[in-house]
Design a protein around this motif. Structure first.
Motif, PDB file in Angstrom:
ATOM      1  N   GLU A 112      -0.671  -0.418  -4.871  1.00  0.00           N
ATOM      2  CA  GLU A 112      -1.773   0.285  -4.858  1.00  0.00           C
ATOM      3  C   GLU A 112      -2.917   0.135  -3.719  1.00  0.00           C
ATOM      4  OE1 GLU A 112      -1.101  -2.060  -7.217  1.00  0.00           O
ATOM      5  OE2 GLU A 112       0.033  -0.582  -8.537  1.00  0.00           O
ATOM      6  N   ASP A 113      -3.401   1.227  -3.185  1.00  0.00           N
ATOM      7  CA  ASP A 113      -4.425   1.291  -2.079  1.00  0.00           C
ATOM      8  C   ASP A 113      -5.584   0.764  -2.800  1.00  0.00           C
ATOM      9  OD1 ASP A 113      -5.956   1.608  -0.141  1.00  0.00           O
ATOM     10  OD2 ASP A 113      -5.381   3.618   0.490  1.00  0.00           O
ATOM     11  N   ARG A 114      -6.167  -0.532  -2.763  1.00  0.00           N
ATOM     12  CA  ARG A 114      -7.265  -0.762  -3.411  1.00  0.00           C
ATOM     13  C   ARG A 114      -7.542  -2.305  -2.968  1.00  0.00           C
ATOM     14  NH1 ARG A 114      -6.495  -4.450  -7.536  1.00  0.00           N
ATOM     15  NH2 ARG A 114      -4.577  -4.377  -8.851  1.00  0.00           N
TER      16      ARG A 114
ATOM     17  N   TYR B 244      -3.099  -2.131   3.028  1.00  0.00           N
ATOM     18  CA  TYR B 244      -4.262  -1.714   2.219  1.00  0.00           C
ATOM     19  C   TYR B 244      -5.111  -2.982   2.080  1.00  0.00           C
ATOM     20  CZ  TYR B 244      -0.931   1.905   0.624  1.00  0.00           C
ATOM     21  OH  TYR B 244      -0.440   2.963   0.346  1.00  0.00           O
TER      22      TYR B 244
END
Length: 541
Positions: A168-170, A206
């Protein structure tokens, strides 16, 4: 003595002028060095075998500071691509993606993600999960005998993030960051020499600076170093270098810049700006080194060119987006018009993007041609060709990007903190010639033919300087008591045999290579010796 090199021209790795000497090796170490004209009464050493080294240079074994042999070392007992170059140690685990630490889920994901670098690994028994287990596997490769050359390992930050956060890009949560710290610390305790990142590759890209800084604090506490493939080698390259310098200064961590190039049209002639930035940081106390390969094209995977948002979720999600017409159109716009973070912030140039390898043999007709040329032959637009390749080859295609500048290459290799790294990807039908030629190319092309470096300077760049970065107390010099990792080469003929047309051609002019006193190259041929082992991180001094 086991062997004596008689009348060798010794280039000892220090950068000081060469000297003529007899060098004796016994029990895996350099036992005696008797210089020409030594004081009376100093007897010349005798050995069970004596090699006439008249006219040849004896140097420490070369250290490849950026290698992608993570599976090749377990696949190919000969590993002649590196042994024949005089490489006696490779640093693997590069660009934030490798095979330890992993669990069952992430092992499957990382195998798919870097198929283009190392193959999927169907021929490898993945019995390890931790860094220590992987290093043990290297030590006991091929029935317990060992591996072809020595290897040191960097903990891959992207793989660590894959374990703790996923794709995930977080931002990582506090708990996830704690787990990443623990994974990095465990890998360093088990023998890794530092940590790598691939900040144009998912999922490592990320991570924000604050997250990377916290992990670098852990690396620093164990005396390791941080080796980033940073966020851009194209548009914004200098800002990306500045980011890494500032980040590691804040963390108190040593920095080694991977394949430190200035590529694409926006950076032509700008290498002095990079070196000025580094000189200012070094003058203020920063601990920085870098590596480069002596070629202008780069090499990576075609999927790496996609924008990061298109890679979120991992390989399955990427393929799903490519197969959706609307989403594929957005990807194309980012790649061809806006410039993606995967392609270093510049619009991709299909006429400089050459397919160097595919995993599906049915697609081999694309190899050796640019995307633009294949598209022209097929009567279609380049994006159509590229998209089809990505989908049909299941993201496994590798590319050469012809985007470098010779003046930048020469300028950077002269710098006092420069070391050599091949960045060699050994897979594919037409790999980059740097995989088989980097070290003899330095000696033949840039020392003998062009005079960019003196022989003594170049050998220091390839031996003692990387050994110092790796904290190797007894490698990287021709010195009594040091490990007998040695290369004997002919300075008049040493050259890379590999070319873009024939990239797997072996070098010339390197008749002998020893690791721990054992011949791995003898009379120009690979022996059956498996003298390599895992080189584990030394305790901080």
């Amino acid at each position: 003595m086991d062997v004596v090199f008689r009348d060798a021209e010794v280039v000892d790795g220090s950068g000081e002028p060469s000297y003529r000497a007899d060098v004796a090796v016994g029990d895996g170490r350099i036992t005696s060095i008797v210089k020409e004209g030594a004081a009376a009464g100093c007897q010349r050493p005798r050995g069970g075998r004596e090699i006439d080294a008249e006219g040849l240079v004896l140097a420490p074994g070369f250290i490849d500071m950026h290698a992608h042999s993570d599976l090749a070392l377990l696949r190919d007992p000969e590993h002649t691509a590196k042994a024949a170059q005089g490489v006696t140690l490779e640093v693997i685990g590069q660009d934030g993606l490798s095979y330890a630490p992993v669990d069952d889920r992430t092992l499957a994901e990382v195998r798919r993600a870097i198929t283009g670098w190392n193959g999927y690994g169907e021929d490898i028994d993945f019995t390890w999960r931790s860094v220590g287990e992987y290093l043990d596997r290297l030590d006991h490769g091929f029935g317990g005998e060992g591996i072809a050359v020595n290897a040191a390992y960097l903990i891959p930050q992207g793989t660590v993030r894959m374990l703790a956060v996923g794709w995930e890009d977080r931002a990582a949560t506090a708990r996830e960051l704690d787990r990443m710290r623990e994974l990095v610390a465990a890998g360093l305790r088990e023998g890794a020499v530092g940590m790598s990142s691939g900040l144009t590759y998912t999922p490592g890209m990320y991570a924000k600076d604050a997250e990377l800084t916290e992990l670098c604090r852990v690396v620093a506490s164990y005396g390791g170093y941080y080796c980033p493939h940073h966020r851009s080698y194209g548009a914004g390259a200098l800002r990306a270098y500045e980011e890494m310098v500032a980040l590691t200064r804040e963390a108190g961590c040593a920095l080694h810049l991977a394949h430190a190039t200035m590529n694409f049209g926006v950076n032509e002639g700008r290498a002095p700006e990079l070196l000025s930035l580094l000189d200012d940081a070094l003058a203020s106390g920063a601990d920085i080194t870098l590596d480069t390969y002596p070629y202008t094209p780069g090499c990576t995977t075609l999927v790496a060119m996609l924008p990061s948002w298109a890679s979120e979720g991992g390989p399955k999600a990427i393929l799903a987006r490519l197969e959706d017409e609307e989403t594929a159109g957005r990807i194309r716009h980012h790649m061809e018009v806006l410039g993606t973070d995967g392609c270093h912030g510049v619009p991709i140039e299909w006429d400089t993007t050459e397919i160097s390898g595919v995993t599906d043999p049915a697609l081999s007709s694309y190899v050796g041609r640019t995307i633009a040329r294949s598209a022209e032959m097929l009567g279609e637009e380049p994006w159509v060709t590229a998209r089809r390749l990505l989908v049909e080859d299941r993201l496994g295609s590798t590319i050469l990007q012809h985007v470098g500048h010779e003046e930048n290459v020469r300028t950077i290799m002269r710098h006092r903190v420069h070391t050599g790294g091949s960045d060699g990807i050994l897979r594919g039908d037409k790999p980059h010639p740097r995989a088989y030629g980097t070290f003899p190319h330095y000696l033949g092309r840039y020392v003998r033919e062009l005079g960019v470096l003196s022989l003594e300077e170049c050998v220091a760049h390839l031996t003692a300087r990387p050994a110092a970065r790796l904290r190797l107390a007894d490698r990287g010099r021709v010195r009594e008591g040091y490990r007998a990792d040695l290369v004997l080469f002919d300075p008049a003929t040493v050259a890379a045999g590999s070319t873009y047309e024939a990239p797997r051609t072996l070098p010339t002019g390197i008749p002998y290579v020893l690791i721990d006193g054992r011949f791995v190259i003898e009379d120009g041929r690979r022996t059956d010796a498996l003298a390599g082992r895992a080189i584990r991180r030394a305790a901080p001094r």
